[in-house]
Write an enzyme that holds these catalytic residues in place. Structure first.
Site, PDB file in Angstrom:
ATOM      1  CB  ILE A   1      14.924  53.051 -74.776  1.00  0.00           C
ATOM      2  CG1 ILE A   1      14.802  52.431 -73.378  1.00  0.00           C
ATOM      3  CG2 ILE A   1      16.339  52.932 -75.303  1.00  0.00           C
ATOM      4  CD1 ILE A   1      14.971  50.914 -73.351  1.00  0.00           C
TER       5      ILE A   1
ATOM      6  CG  ASP B   1      25.247  49.079 -78.408  1.00  0.00           C
ATOM      7  OD1 ASP B   1      25.478  49.722 -77.378  1.00  0.00           O
ATOM      8  OD2 ASP B   1      26.000  48.195 -78.863  1.00  0.00           O
TER       9      ASP B   1
ATOM     10  CE1 TYR C   1      23.635  41.183 -83.473  1.00  0.00           C
ATOM     11  CE2 TYR C   1      23.031  40.604 -81.235  1.00  0.00           C
ATOM     12  CZ  TYR C   1      23.988  41.012 -82.153  1.00  0.00           C
ATOM     13  OH  TYR C   1      25.283  41.240 -81.736  1.00  0.00           O
TER      14      TYR C   1
HETATM   15  N1  AR6 Z   1      14.735  53.246 -78.420  1.00  0.00           N
HETATM   16  C1  AR6 Z   1      14.005  52.127 -78.352  1.00  0.00           C
HETATM   17  N2  AR6 Z   1      14.097  51.127 -79.244  1.00  0.00           N
HETATM   18  C2  AR6 Z   1      14.985  51.277 -80.248  1.00  0.00           C
HETATM   19  C3  AR6 Z   1      15.800  52.418 -80.397  1.00  0.00           C
HETATM   20  C4  AR6 Z   1      15.648  53.445 -79.416  1.00  0.00           C
HETATM   21  N3  AR6 Z   1      16.373  54.571 -79.453  1.00  0.00           N
HETATM   22  N4  AR6 Z   1      16.585  52.258 -81.516  1.00  0.00           N
HETATM   23  C5  AR6 Z   1      16.249  51.068 -82.036  1.00  0.00           C
HETATM   24  N5  AR6 Z   1      15.288  50.475 -81.294  1.00  0.00           N
HETATM   25  P1  AR6 Z   1      18.717  46.733 -82.326  1.00  0.00           P
HETATM   26  P2  AR6 Z   1      19.403  43.928 -81.721  1.00  0.00           P
HETATM   27  C6  AR6 Z   1      14.620  49.178 -81.473  1.00  0.00           C
HETATM   28  O1  AR6 Z   1      19.131  46.573 -83.727  1.00  0.00           O
HETATM   29  O2  AR6 Z   1      18.439  43.453 -82.734  1.00  0.00           O
HETATM   30  C7  AR6 Z   1      23.594  46.860 -82.445  1.00  0.00           C
HETATM   31  O3  AR6 Z   1      24.461  47.250 -83.466  1.00  0.00           O
HETATM   32  C8  AR6 Z   1      14.669  48.529 -82.835  1.00  0.00           C
HETATM   33  O4  AR6 Z   1      13.647  49.052 -83.661  1.00  0.00           O
HETATM   34  O5  AR6 Z   1      19.086  47.976 -81.605  1.00  0.00           O
HETATM   35  O6  AR6 Z   1      19.424  43.289 -80.372  1.00  0.00           O
HETATM   36  C9  AR6 Z   1      24.333  46.176 -81.291  1.00  0.00           C
HETATM   37  O7  AR6 Z   1      25.620  46.711 -81.093  1.00  0.00           O
HETATM   38  C10 AR6 Z   1      14.446  47.074 -82.481  1.00  0.00           C
HETATM   39  O8  AR6 Z   1      13.055  46.780 -82.360  1.00  0.00           O
HETATM   40  O9  AR6 Z   1      19.293  45.516 -81.398  1.00  0.00           O
HETATM   41  C11 AR6 Z   1      24.390  44.756 -81.755  1.00  0.00           C
HETATM   42  O10 AR6 Z   1      25.477  44.544 -82.628  1.00  0.00           O
HETATM   43  C12 AR6 Z   1      15.080  46.930 -81.112  1.00  0.00           C
HETATM   44  O11 AR6 Z   1      15.298  48.258 -80.624  1.00  0.00           O
HETATM   45  C13 AR6 Z   1      23.088  44.567 -82.504  1.00  0.00           C
HETATM   46  O12 AR6 Z   1      22.720  45.862 -82.952  1.00  0.00           O
HETATM   47  C14 AR6 Z   1      16.411  46.194 -81.117  1.00  0.00           C
HETATM   48  O13 AR6 Z   1      17.143  46.542 -82.280  1.00  0.00           O
HETATM   49  C15 AR6 Z   1      22.001  44.043 -81.608  1.00  0.00           C
HETATM   50  O14 AR6 Z   1      20.839  43.813 -82.387  1.00  0.00           O
END
Ligand code: AR6
Length: 169
Positions: free
Chosen positions: A11, A34, A126
């Site tokens: 993203i 993030d 999460y």
């Molecule tokens: N582009 C698109 N999607 C992504 C990317 C990227 N670069 N990187 C990961 N994903 P997560 P949450 C996907 O863990 O579950 C953080 O530490 C990933 O595969 O990023 O909402 C925050 O600070 C997954 O499908 O977010 C919070 O503490 C999706 O993005 C916590 O994680 C969300 O995964 C939030 O957890």
């Protein structure tokens, strides 16, 4: 009328008005999407997050809420930070996850953003099951009353992409 697009990839590479971040209530960064947004977007994003904490969110951004900052060096005008719920097998938190999408679009409307990219909020650290996360994402965006013209779900891997594609059909 909002059109929905699916993209597989990172993203932080998207060119849109606003990129949504799956943040945590501290707004101070973390892993997953993030971490990637702060890494590629540079220090300006964290600086603004710190100011928001000092001014409005001393107790943190609540689950289901959203707030915008600059996008720093990203190819976007804004990052909209939202805090997804941690998945629970015993408690139905889906209204909070729906709220993330709705509130992010509300903030996008306030900004005048017309194109918005979302990750699959809560489906990483999460622990939300991808299929249910995709259902909530697609249903909420379809039902939203928004001036945003294009929502792009950016799915990190092929499997997540397929799950969203199934939901859109
Ligand atoms: N582009 C698109 N999607 C992504 C990317 C990227 N670069 N990187 C990961 N994903 P997560 P949450 C996907 O863990 O579950 C953080 O530490 C990933 O595969 O990023 O909402 C925050 O600070 C997954 O499908 O977010 C919070 O503490 C999706 O993005 C916590 O994680 C969300 O995964 C939030 O957890």
């Amino acid at each position: 009328m909002t059109t929905i697009e699916l993209v597989q990839g990172d993203i932080t590479r998207e060119s849109v008005d606003a990129i949504v971040n799956a943040a945590n209530s501290s707004l101070l960064g973390g892993g997953g999407v993030d971490g990637a947004i702060h890494r590629r977007g540079g220090p300006a994003i964290l600086e603004e997050c710190r100011k928001l904490r000092a001014s409005r969110y001393g107790k943190g951004l609540r689950t289901g809420q959203a707030v915008a900052t600059t996008a720093g060096d990203l190819d976007a005008r804004w990052v909209i930070h939202t805090v997804g719920p941690v998945f629970s097998a015993t408690e139905d938190r889906s209204a909070l996850l729906a709220s993330c999408y709705r509130e992010s679009l509300r903030v996008a409307d306030e900004l005048g953003a017309r194109t918005v990219a979302f990750p699959a909020v809560s489906t990483g650290v999460y622990g939300w099951p991808m299929d249910d996360g995709a259902r909530i994402a697609v249903e909420t965006v379809r039902a939203a009353d928004t001036a945003v013209e294009q929502v792009r779900f950016v799915l990190f891997d092929q499997q997540a992409y397929e799950v969203f594609a199934d939901r859109l059909r």
